[in-house]
Each structure stands twice: as C-alpha cells, then as structure tokens.
Design a protein around this motif. Structure first.
Motif, mmCIF file in Angstrom:
data_model
loop_
_atom_site.group_PDB
_atom_site.id
_atom_site.type_symbol
_atom_site.label_atom_id
_atom_site.label_comp_id
_atom_site.label_asym_id
_atom_site.label_seq_id
_atom_site.Cartn_x
_atom_site.Cartn_y
_atom_site.Cartn_z
ATOM 1 N N ALA A 70 28.995 -14.617 3.928
ATOM 2 C CA ALA A 70 27.837 -15.146 3.512
ATOM 3 C C ALA A 70 27.139 -16.113 4.521
ATOM 4 N N LEU A 71 27.838 -16.333 5.601
ATOM 5 C CA LEU A 71 27.589 -17.372 6.745
ATOM 6 C C LEU A 71 27.507 -16.633 7.854
ATOM 7 N N ASP A 72 28.541 -15.942 8.306
ATOM 8 C CA ASP A 72 28.558 -15.470 9.644
ATOM 9 C C ASP A 72 27.455 -14.387 10.173
ATOM 10 N N GLY A 73 26.702 -14.928 10.878
ATOM 11 C CA GLY A 73 25.498 -14.057 11.641
ATOM 12 C C GLY A 73 25.780 -13.509 12.788
ATOM 13 N N GLY A 74 26.993 -13.521 13.205
ATOM 14 C CA GLY A 74 27.546 -12.827 14.522
ATOM 15 C C GLY A 74 27.348 -14.088 15.815
ATOM 16 N N THR A 75 27.594 -13.304 16.842
ATOM 17 C CA THR A 75 27.378 -14.108 18.050
ATOM 18 C C THR A 75 26.030 -15.015 18.357
ATOM 19 N N ASP A 76 24.825 -14.555 17.981
ATOM 20 C CA ASP A 76 23.707 -15.034 18.169
ATOM 21 C C ASP A 76 22.949 -15.574 16.537
ATOM 22 N N GLY A 77 23.872 -15.230 15.634
ATOM 23 C CA GLY A 77 23.167 -15.493 14.204
ATOM 24 C C GLY A 77 22.348 -14.455 13.711
ATOM 25 N N LEU A 78 22.086 -13.480 14.599
ATOM 26 C CA LEU A 78 21.041 -12.380 14.150
ATOM 27 C C LEU A 78 21.496 -11.080 13.802
ATOM 28 N N THR A 79 22.883 -10.866 13.600
ATOM 29 C CA THR A 79 23.148 -9.367 13.517
ATOM 30 C C THR A 79 22.765 -8.899 11.816
ATOM 31 N N ALA A 80 22.637 -9.722 11.302
ATOM 32 C CA ALA A 80 22.308 -9.195 9.637
ATOM 33 C C ALA A 80 20.634 -8.742 9.775
ATOM 34 N N TYR A 81 19.927 -9.583 10.541
ATOM 35 C CA TYR A 81 18.706 -9.393 10.499
ATOM 36 C C TYR A 81 18.364 -8.017 11.303
ATOM 37 N N ARG A 82 19.104 -7.765 12.458
ATOM 38 C CA ARG A 82 18.845 -6.291 12.974
ATOM 39 C C ARG A 82 19.419 -5.387 12.358
ATOM 40 N N ASP A 83 20.406 -5.487 11.522
ATOM 41 C CA ASP A 83 20.857 -4.433 10.452
ATOM 42 C C ASP A 83 19.846 -4.281 9.425
#
Ligand code: GLN
Length: 295
Positions: free
Chosen positions: A222-235
């Motif tokens: 629920a926390l980890d958004g990937g290297t730049d924190g934006l992975t989930a937004y992209r998906d």
C-alpha cells in the motif's frame, strides 16, 4: 521497555491518563494526550465523559494490565489504530488489520473533493470505483454520503478485500458495495461516474526512512510507488479514461509534491484537471480529473 516497567496498578482514570500522556510526550510520540485517552478508553471501556466525571475511578486489575500492554506497544512504535484494531474515517468506525493501510485523516480530503465535484449529483444512482480499496475507507465513506450509489472496491490483496467486506457489512453497506481482488482495471469492463484511489505513492528508496509507525505497520503493497513513486499512477491512468463515463470524475490522492507530475500523466492520458484540494496541513492531497470531452 517491558510491561513490568509501566505500572498503572491502583491509579484512577485521570492519573493513569496523565501518566501515559507524559510518558508518550517524553518519548516524542505525536498527539500524546489523545493517544493516551484512546488507549485508556480501549483498555478500560471508559468514555471521555467517565474521565471527566469520574476521574478517580480506579482501574480494574485486568484493565490496568491490558492498558500497560497497549502502552508498551505504542512506545515500541505501533500506532494506536493498530493496537485498537479500529479507526474513525469520515463518519465511519472501520476495522483495521495489519493487511490494510491505516486510513489517515489526510485521505478524507479525497471524500471532500469528490463530494464538492459531484454537487447535487451525489444523490443520483452513481457507480463508484475505488482502486486499492484497503479497509474500504474511501468507497464506504462515499457510499455513506451518496445514498443511491453502488460501488466496487478492488484490491490486489485478498486479505484486504476481506477487511473491506467486513467494514461494508459493519455499516450496512454490503448491498451497495462489492469488493473484488484484482490488479487495478485488469479484467474490468464496467464504466463509472466516480473513480477514486489512494494508490501507493512513496518512492521505494524513501520507505526505510519513514516513521516506524508507517514503515513497520502499513503494508508495503500500500506504500511502495516504485523508483519515482509514480508507478501506480502510470498503471491507473493508462486505463482510467476508458472506465470513466462521459461526465465522470476521478479523484486521486497525491503524495506531497506529486501534483505536477501526476497532472502531467493525467493530461497525457487525455484527462483534464478540474481542480485540486489541500489537506488540513496545506499539502495538495487530492487531484480531481475529468475527461477532456466533459461538458
Ligand atoms: N499516507 C501514507 C503515508 O503517509 C502513504 C500512503 C500511500 O502511499 N498511499 O506515508
């Protein structure tokens, strides 16, 4: 610190509360007094009124042991929500386990922004989608405010789905809330009037530096958004436009400082920013989006 080092035996309610609050303050625990009151109430069943009207009521032996144990856990970095297993979000008392993100007051900004954007439409028969529903906080708060809406909560974690379903049941919302396990929009061919999400948005490298209350107690998923924190937004943004009805609205929670980057991703996906909303600490927390073609 072990339980034996905190001795609350024989104390009255107010004295116990003060002692715990002082201990928390000395350990730099935020909101020391509120935390003390909540744990006291959770362990003894006493209310705020009891504390004021019967400050000298002595703690029962069992209650004082339980309270000592609660205090030890809080001192070791466990948040009050986790210790009590519940959290008030919006107007709802939600069950919270180790499998779900602790729903924060900051996320209530999403509810405020969504209700503002909906206006009178909140009373229509809306279809609502909550991506990464966790405890069900966003979905259930919205359904509680939109009496004719039905909603779907999706979470990758089956254990989280079970918690969200239990919370829907607890608030008499199960007939309007469906919760399914899945990865964002995968396998979904429905469309919605309102899509909300509080996705994982912390940069992976920053997780180790988060407060112990977060890093050791909120699920990494629920926390980890990937290297730049934006992975989930992209998906999410890749598929969001096709799941949003023509006059639909999407409200995404943002991490501090992420507004420009997420706006840009949204624009590239064909969405227009309708507005933003700050949380009580002044951080831009909600991004309100609509389709480019919206009226
Ligand atoms: N609100 C959490 C925090 O403060 C993060 C939750 C999230 O990644 N969506 O750390």
């Amino acid at each position: 610190m072990s339980d034996d080092e905190i001795d609350l035996t024989g104390l009255g309610l107010a004295e116990a509360c003060r002692k715990i609050s002082d201990l928390f303050s000395q350990t730099s625990i935020e909101g020391a007094e509120l935390a003390a009151r909540m744990l006291l109430s959770g362990a003894t069943g006493s209310s705020r009124t009891d504390l004021i009207l019967s400050p000298d009521r002595k703690l029962e032996m069992d209650a004082s042991r339980k309270l000592e144990h609660f205090v030890t856990r809080r001192l070791a970095g466990e948040p009050v929500t986790r210790i009590l297993g519940s959290r008030t979000f919006w107007t709802l008392d939600l069950h919270v386990t180790a499998d779900v993100l602790d729903p924060r007051p900051d996320s209530e900004t999403i509810i405020r922004a969504a209700l503002e954007a909906l206006g009178v439409r909140k009373d229509a028969s809306l279809r609502i989608l909550d991506l990464g529903t966790g405890s069900g906080a966003l979905l259930l708060a919205l359904l509680s405010e939109c009496p004719h809406a039905t909603g779907l909560g999706i979470d990758l974690s089956g254990a989280a789905c079970a918690v969200a379903r239990e919370n829907a049941e607890r608030h008499g919302l199960s007939d309007r809330a469906r919760v399914t396990q899945g990865h964002w929009f995968e396998g979904l061919d429905d469309t919605f009037d309102l899509i909300v999400s509080n996705p994982p948005y912390i940069e992976s490298a920053d997780i180790a530096d988060l407060a112990i209350e977060v890093r050791a107690h909120d699920p990494l998923l629920a926390l980890d958004g990937g290297t730049d924190g934006l992975t989930a937004y992209r998906d999410i943004l890749r598929f969001l436009p096709s799941a949003l009805r023509a006059s639909g609205i999407a409200v995404l929670e943002l991490g501090a400082g992420q507004e420009a980057a997420v706006r840009q991703l949204a624009q590239a996906a064909g969405l227009r920013t309708r507005g933003t909303k700050a949380d009580l600490g002044g951080v831009i927390r909600a991004l309100v989006l609509e389709r480019e073609t919206a009226a």
